[in-house]
Design a protein around this motif. Structure first.
Motif, PDB file in Angstrom:
ATOM      1  N   ALA A 164       0.928  -1.042  -0.009  1.00 35.18           N
ATOM      2  CA  ALA A 164      -0.060   0.160  -0.073  1.00 35.18           C
ATOM      3  C   ALA A 164       0.924   1.284  -0.125  1.00 35.18           C
ATOM      4  O   ALA A 164       0.667   2.229  -0.834  1.00 35.18           O
ATOM      5  CB  ALA A 164      -1.009   0.104   1.335  1.00 35.18           C
ATOM      6  N   VAL A 165       2.084   1.297   0.673  1.00 36.70           N
ATOM      7  CA  VAL A 165       2.944   2.365   0.761  1.00 36.70           C
ATOM      8  C   VAL A 165       3.484   2.681  -0.403  1.00 36.70           C
ATOM      9  O   VAL A 165       3.488   3.687  -0.999  1.00 36.70           O
ATOM     10  CB  VAL A 165       4.031   2.107   1.743  1.00 36.70           C
ATOM     11  N   VAL A 166       3.959   1.533  -1.066  1.00 37.70           N
ATOM     12  CA  VAL A 166       4.491   1.564  -2.370  1.00 37.70           C
ATOM     13  C   VAL A 166       3.750   2.191  -3.523  1.00 37.70           C
ATOM     14  O   VAL A 166       4.259   3.018  -4.391  1.00 37.70           O
ATOM     15  CB  VAL A 166       5.384   0.335  -2.631  1.00 37.70           C
ATOM     16  N   LEU A 167       2.701   1.570  -3.665  1.00 32.87           N
ATOM     17  CA  LEU A 167       1.625   1.920  -4.425  1.00 32.87           C
ATOM     18  C   LEU A 167       1.458   3.351  -4.640  1.00 32.87           C
ATOM     19  O   LEU A 167       0.989   4.177  -5.506  1.00 32.87           O
ATOM     20  CB  LEU A 167       0.510   0.971  -4.637  1.00 32.87           C
ATOM     21  N   ARG A 168       0.932   3.702  -3.063  1.00 33.03           N
ATOM     22  CA  ARG A 168       0.562   5.155  -2.962  1.00 33.03           C
ATOM     23  C   ARG A 168       1.547   6.207  -3.423  1.00 33.03           C
ATOM     24  O   ARG A 168       1.083   7.149  -3.960  1.00 33.03           O
ATOM     25  CB  ARG A 168       0.136   5.296  -1.465  1.00 33.03           C
ATOM     26  N   ALA A 169       2.748   5.887  -3.096  1.00 36.11           N
ATOM     27  CA  ALA A 169       3.739   6.779  -3.476  1.00 36.11           C
ATOM     28  C   ALA A 169       3.984   6.909  -5.020  1.00 36.11           C
ATOM     29  O   ALA A 169       3.983   8.039  -5.415  1.00 36.11           O
ATOM     30  CB  ALA A 169       5.127   6.443  -2.904  1.00 36.11           C
ATOM     31  N   SER A 170       3.868   5.773  -5.824  1.00 34.13           N
ATOM     32  CA  SER A 170       4.052   5.789  -7.080  1.00 34.13           C
ATOM     33  C   SER A 170       2.951   6.427  -7.824  1.00 34.13           C
ATOM     34  O   SER A 170       3.167   6.959  -8.871  1.00 34.13           O
ATOM     35  CB  SER A 170       4.268   4.438  -7.758  1.00 34.13           C
ATOM     36  N   GLU A 171       1.396   6.156  -7.129  1.00 39.89           N
ATOM     37  CA  GLU A 171       0.365   6.678  -8.042  1.00 39.89           C
ATOM     38  C   GLU A 171       0.577   8.265  -7.708  1.00 39.89           C
ATOM     39  O   GLU A 171       0.232   9.091  -8.513  1.00 39.89           O
ATOM     40  CB  GLU A 171      -0.918   6.223  -7.213  1.00 39.89           C
ATOM     41  N   SER A 172       0.927   8.560  -6.424  1.00 39.69           N
ATOM     42  CA  SER A 172       0.827  10.154  -6.181  1.00 39.69           C
ATOM     43  C   SER A 172       2.064  10.802  -7.106  1.00 39.69           C
ATOM     44  O   SER A 172       1.813  11.941  -7.496  1.00 39.69           O
ATOM     45  CB  SER A 172       1.256  10.542  -4.813  1.00 39.69           C
ATOM     46  N   ALA A 173       2.895  10.152  -7.372  1.00 38.15           N
ATOM     47  CA  ALA A 173       4.157  10.699  -8.189  1.00 38.15           C
ATOM     48  C   ALA A 173       3.743  10.803  -9.404  1.00 38.15           C
ATOM     49  O   ALA A 173       4.067  11.892 -10.169  1.00 38.15           O
ATOM     50  CB  ALA A 173       5.432   9.865  -8.175  1.00 38.15           C
ATOM     51  N   ALA A 174       2.843  10.022  -9.971  1.00 40.08           N
ATOM     52  CA  ALA A 174       2.350  10.190 -11.471  1.00 40.08           C
ATOM     53  C   ALA A 174       1.435  11.350 -11.712  1.00 40.08           C
ATOM     54  O   ALA A 174       1.539  11.857 -12.470  1.00 40.08           O
ATOM     55  CB  ALA A 174       1.640   8.803 -11.719  1.00 40.08           C
ATOM     56  N   VAL A 175       0.636  11.356 -10.583  1.00 38.85           N
ATOM     57  CA  VAL A 175      -0.344  12.590 -10.734  1.00 38.85           C
ATOM     58  C   VAL A 175       0.309  14.068 -10.550  1.00 38.85           C
ATOM     59  O   VAL A 175       0.332  14.997 -11.464  1.00 38.85           O
ATOM     60  CB  VAL A 175      -1.218  12.706  -9.434  1.00 38.85           C
ATOM     61  N   ALA A 176       1.533  13.881  -9.760  1.00 40.39           N
ATOM     62  CA  ALA A 176       2.363  15.240  -9.510  1.00 40.39           C
ATOM     63  C   ALA A 176       3.213  15.181 -10.808  1.00 40.39           C
ATOM     64  O   ALA A 176       3.342  16.465 -11.146  1.00 40.39           O
ATOM     65  CB  ALA A 176       3.374  14.962  -8.515  1.00 40.39           C
ATOM     66  N   LEU A 177       3.559  14.463 -11.591  1.00 37.41           N
ATOM     67  CA  LEU A 177       4.348  14.654 -12.602  1.00 37.41           C
ATOM     68  C   LEU A 177       3.299  15.099 -13.801  1.00 37.41           C
ATOM     69  O   LEU A 177       3.761  16.124 -14.576  1.00 37.41           O
ATOM     70  CB  LEU A 177       4.452  13.052 -13.314  1.00 37.41           C
ATOM     71  N   ASP A 178       2.271  14.998 -13.778  1.00 46.27           N
ATOM     72  CA  ASP A 178       1.317  15.607 -14.868  1.00 46.27           C
ATOM     73  C   ASP A 178       1.100  17.116 -14.411  1.00 46.27           C
ATOM     74  O   ASP A 178       0.984  18.127 -15.340  1.00 46.27           O
ATOM     75  CB  ASP A 178      -0.155  14.732 -14.847  1.00 46.27           C
ATOM     76  N   ARG A 179       1.175  17.380 -13.157  1.00 44.37           N
ATOM     77  CA  ARG A 179       0.988  18.619 -12.697  1.00 44.37           C
ATOM     78  C   ARG A 179       2.099  19.615 -12.915  1.00 44.37           C
ATOM     79  O   ARG A 179       2.081  20.777 -13.027  1.00 44.37           O
ATOM     80  CB  ARG A 179       0.887  18.773 -11.131  1.00 44.37           C
ATOM     81  N   THR A 180       3.295  19.040 -13.257  1.00 39.63           N
ATOM     82  CA  THR A 180       4.513  19.900 -13.515  1.00 39.63           C
ATOM     83  C   THR A 180       4.519  20.651 -14.764  1.00 39.63           C
ATOM     84  O   THR A 180       4.808  21.833 -14.912  1.00 39.63           O
ATOM     85  CB  THR A 180       5.944  18.867 -13.803  1.00 39.63           C
ATOM     86  N   ARG A 181       3.488  20.152 -15.801  1.00 36.47           N
ATOM     87  CA  ARG A 181       3.465  21.099 -16.697  1.00 36.47           C
ATOM     88  C   ARG A 181       2.767  22.520 -16.621  1.00 36.47           C
ATOM     89  O   ARG A 181       3.396  23.324 -17.134  1.00 36.47           O
ATOM     90  CB  ARG A 181       2.411  20.219 -17.947  1.00 36.47           C
ATOM     91  N   SER A 182       2.008  22.606 -15.604  1.00 32.20           N
ATOM     92  CA  SER A 182       1.554  23.878 -15.164  1.00 32.20           C
ATOM     93  C   SER A 182       2.314  24.703 -14.071  1.00 32.20           C
ATOM     94  O   SER A 182       1.986  25.728 -13.797  1.00 32.20           O
ATOM     95  CB  SER A 182       0.031  23.864 -14.678  1.00 32.20           C
ATOM     96  N   GLN A 183       3.056  23.844 -13.620  1.00 35.41           N
ATOM     97  CA  GLN A 183       3.862  24.344 -12.384  1.00 35.41           C
ATOM     98  C   GLN A 183       4.911  25.189 -12.963  1.00 35.41           C
ATOM     99  O   GLN A 183       5.747  26.175 -12.317  1.00 35.41           O
ATOM    100  CB  GLN A 183       4.383  23.442 -11.490  1.00 35.41           C
ATOM    101  N   LEU A 184       5.595  24.964 -14.116  1.00 31.48           N
ATOM    102  CA  LEU A 184       6.837  25.452 -14.606  1.00 31.48           C
ATOM    103  C   LEU A 184       6.422  25.992 -16.003  1.00 31.48           C
ATOM    104  O   LEU A 184       6.311  25.068 -16.918  1.00 31.48           O
ATOM    105  CB  LEU A 184       8.017  24.622 -14.695  1.00 31.48           C
ATOM    106  N   SER A 185       6.789  27.527 -16.227  1.00 32.71           N
ATOM    107  CA  SER A 185       6.194  27.850 -17.507  1.00 32.71           C
ATOM    108  C   SER A 185       6.885  27.417 -18.786  1.00 32.71           C
ATOM    109  O   SER A 185       6.239  27.305 -19.857  1.00 32.71           O
ATOM    110  CB  SER A 185       6.470  29.501 -17.318  1.00 32.71           C
ATOM    111  N   VAL A 186       8.388  27.194 -18.626  1.00 36.27           N
ATOM    112  CA  VAL A 186       8.777  26.669 -19.655  1.00 36.27           C
ATOM    113  C   VAL A 186       8.642  25.028 -20.213  1.00 36.27           C
ATOM    114  O   VAL A 186       8.450  24.966 -21.325  1.00 36.27           O
ATOM    115  CB  VAL A 186      10.559  26.341 -19.292  1.00 36.27           C
ATOM    116  N   LEU A 187       7.977  24.237 -19.317  1.00 36.41           N
ATOM    117  CA  LEU A 187       7.436  23.245 -19.696  1.00 36.41           C
ATOM    118  C   LEU A 187       6.158  23.552 -20.289  1.00 36.41           C
ATOM    119  O   LEU A 187       5.679  22.560 -21.341  1.00 36.41           O
ATOM    120  CB  LEU A 187       7.208  22.405 -18.199  1.00 36.41           C
ATOM    121  N   ASP A 188       5.158  24.146 -19.810  1.00 36.56           N
ATOM    122  CA  ASP A 188       4.209  24.483 -20.402  1.00 36.56           C
ATOM    123  C   ASP A 188       4.142  25.057 -21.791  1.00 36.56           C
ATOM    124  O   ASP A 188       3.226  24.594 -22.798  1.00 36.56           O
ATOM    125  CB  ASP A 188       3.194  25.557 -19.439  1.00 36.56           C
TER     126      ASP A 188
END
Length: 561
Positions: A164-188
């Motif tokens: 549960a710990v490992v899966l929660r960490a990987s799923e949260s990281a995947a969601v955070a990865l998608d958010r990086t596009r809007s967090q850094l203007s050069v990525l956007d």
């Protein structure tokens, strides 16, 4: 992808042992290798040099090689310690150094001899803290952010079982990865997620696969620059990345290992390197070895500050490529008030970028035939009367004389510089000063070209006789100038022998220009990496600069100064 959703997972695996840790390391190599090109394509921050995927693969491969040296019977603590040691020693690029701190945190936790759910949460939390300490200026929307999110998620689930710990960490990281596009203007602007963060998600997913038996399914990412605004990416990139000496004028990525250094000296070193450039990371393995990384215009001084506080080894210096170059010649005004153009004959996309970034106009000899008429036409189209030409071995001396006569007759003041290869041309460009009189500038550039011993590596495709013996298909050939001087079982063996010959009479710096990839043959970038490692081991103190040339024929071009 949506919000994180807890899944039902098997609790059969409650702890990880040495075998599971080895399996995770091997899976990481496979997973990162599979997505290397995708990660490279996404790499636009902090420098758009398209090498993050390659750097991560090399870093984790180094960790795995060190792990293998620990032997098949090593326990959990020994396996984890060897992974950390190898990752720090072989860390490549910002992302590689950050991943090495994940390995270090893992090694620290595994000293107890066990790794369970709460232990994984502590590993990610410790890794996030270490990265916060070693990265000079953390930026939101990068691998640093995604690691912190994964650590927080794992900590919140620390009371659950390992799966549960490992899966929660990987799923949260995947969601955070998608958010990086809007967090850094050069990525956007480039339409991408953070490249290093994707690599981290791949590694966490591999952890999840080892524990749960199922590898999570993730989307593939591609770069999607907005076609209606082709200048958007360029303008945002120039405004966002903040690498003094490594932005619009190029610069260098400097990496080296460091030992025999105290904790106080680490702080002072990090501060000194931050004054020299950006993307400064000084990271340790927890056992006395450190990895140093910085982007700077003064590579020599970056190494010197390390030498002042400890023992430096494994120096690697790579030229940073930029995406803000414009096609066109140098047009600065010299002391006499006349403009001057530099015209170079080159082969390969990477070589073209390098020369253009140095202010030269280029003629591509690999995409079309370049003869006397083509070169003469290019000279006549140059904006200014003075034209310095870097032929780089593409035309014979007799052809160049013919072009010079025809160009002068047409009113151009042409000077042909004696560059027989692209590495010699780069050496000449390095000393170019448009404010000098043309004849003085040409003399300095000619001297720099002549002072660069050049050689090349090729792979033979047929049986043939050379001055040094018979070569067979697949053999590596080492050429000094245009003469074969080495035959090796493979191209890397030939390269090592060739370097020994070139450096036997001295040298301070080796420049490598690696060529285009050919199916069924070794990757030229891997060959250049192997030769860099060989130089560090067998010829310590020699500075190494590696460029991507993309030229056909030569696997690697070498210049020794």
């Amino acid at each position: 992808m949506g919000e994180v959703v807890d899944r039902e997972v098997s609790a059969a695996v409650t702890e990880l042992g040495a075998d599971e840790l080895r399996q995770w390391a091997y899976r990481c190599v496979d997973g990162l290798t599979d997505r290397r090109e995708e990660i490279n394509e996404l790499n636009v921050f902090p420098i758009p040099d398209s090498d993050t995927g390659t750097n991560l693969v090399f870093t984790v491969r180094s960790a795995v090689e060190c792990m293998r040296s620990a032997g098949p019977h090593a326990d959990l603590a020994a396996v984890a310690a060897s992974l950390a040691r190898g990752a720090v020693a072989g860390a490549r690029g910002n992302s590689g150094v950050i991943v090495s701190q994940l390995m270090r945190a893992l090694a620290e936790e595994c000293r107890s001899g066990r790794l369970d759910g709460p232990g994984v949460a502590r590993v990610l939390g410790r890794a996030s803290n270490l990265v916060g300490e070693v990265v000079s200026v953390p930026v939101e929307g990068t691998i640093v952010t995604v690691l912190a999110v994964a650590a927080d998620a794992a900590t919140e689930s620390a009371g659950s079982d390992l799966a549960a710990v490992v899966l929660r960490a990987s799923e949260s990281a995947a969601v955070a990865l998608d958010r990086t596009r809007s967090q850094l203007s050069v990525l956007d602007a480039a339409g991408v997620v953070d490249a290093g963060a994707l690599g981290l998600v791949v590694m966490l997913d591999c952890f999840s696969a080892v524990v749960t038996g199922t590898l999570p399914t993730r989307p593939r990412y591609h770069r999607t620059i907005v076609a209606s605004n082709p200048t958007k990416f360029r303008s945002v990139t120039e405004g966002e990345h903040h690498h003094r000496g490594a932005s619009s004028i190029g610069g260098y990525e400097v990496l080296y290992g460091l030992t025999d250094i105290g904790e106080d000296d680490v702080v002072a070193l990090r501060s000194a390197l931050s004054e020299l450039g950006d993307s400064t990371v000084v990271a340790g393995d927890g056992a006395g070895s450190w990895s140093v990384h910085v982007h700077t215009a003064n590579a020599g001084l970056a190494v010197e500050v390390g030498l002042a506080v400890g023992r430096v080894h494994g120096i690697r210096i790579d030229a940073l490529s930029t995406m803000d170059c414009v096609d066109g010649p140098a047009t600065a005004v010299n002391a006499d008030g006349h403009g001057r153009d530099i015209l170079a004959v080159v082969a390969g996309d990477g070589a073209e970028q390098l020369y253009v970034s140095e202010g030269a106009a280029v003629l591509r000899c690999d995409t079309r035939r370049i003869g006397t008429s083509e070169l003469c036409d290019a000279i006549l189209r140059a904006e200014h009367p003075e034209v310095l030409v870097l032929p780089n071995g593409a035309l014979s001396a007799q052809e160049l004389v013919s072009v010079s006569i025809a160009s002068r007759t047409a009113g151009k003041d042409v000077l042909m510089l004696p560059s027989s290869s692209m590495v010699q041309g780069l050496a000449a460009l390095a000393v170019h000063d448009p404010t000098r009189a043309a004849v003085d500038d040409a003399f300095a550039m000619s001297e720099a070209a002549a002072g660069t011993r050049w050689a090349s590596l090729r792979i033979t495709d047929e049986r043939s006789l050379t001055w040094v013996g018979m070569c067979e298909p697949g053999n590596g050939l080492g050429l000094a100038g245009r003469e074969v001087v080495v035959i090796g079982q493979d191209v890397l063996a030939a390269g090592r022998a060739l370097l020994d010959q070139l450096l036997s009479v001295g040298g301070e710096m080796v420049t490598m220009l690696h060529g285009e990839s050919v199916a069924g043959q070794p990757d030229p970038a891997d060959v250049a990496e192997g030769l860099s490692v060989y130089i560090a081991d067998r010829h310590p103190g020699i500075e190494v600069v590696v460029y991507t040339g993309g030229q056909p024929g030569d696997v690697v071009q070498l210049g020794v100064e």
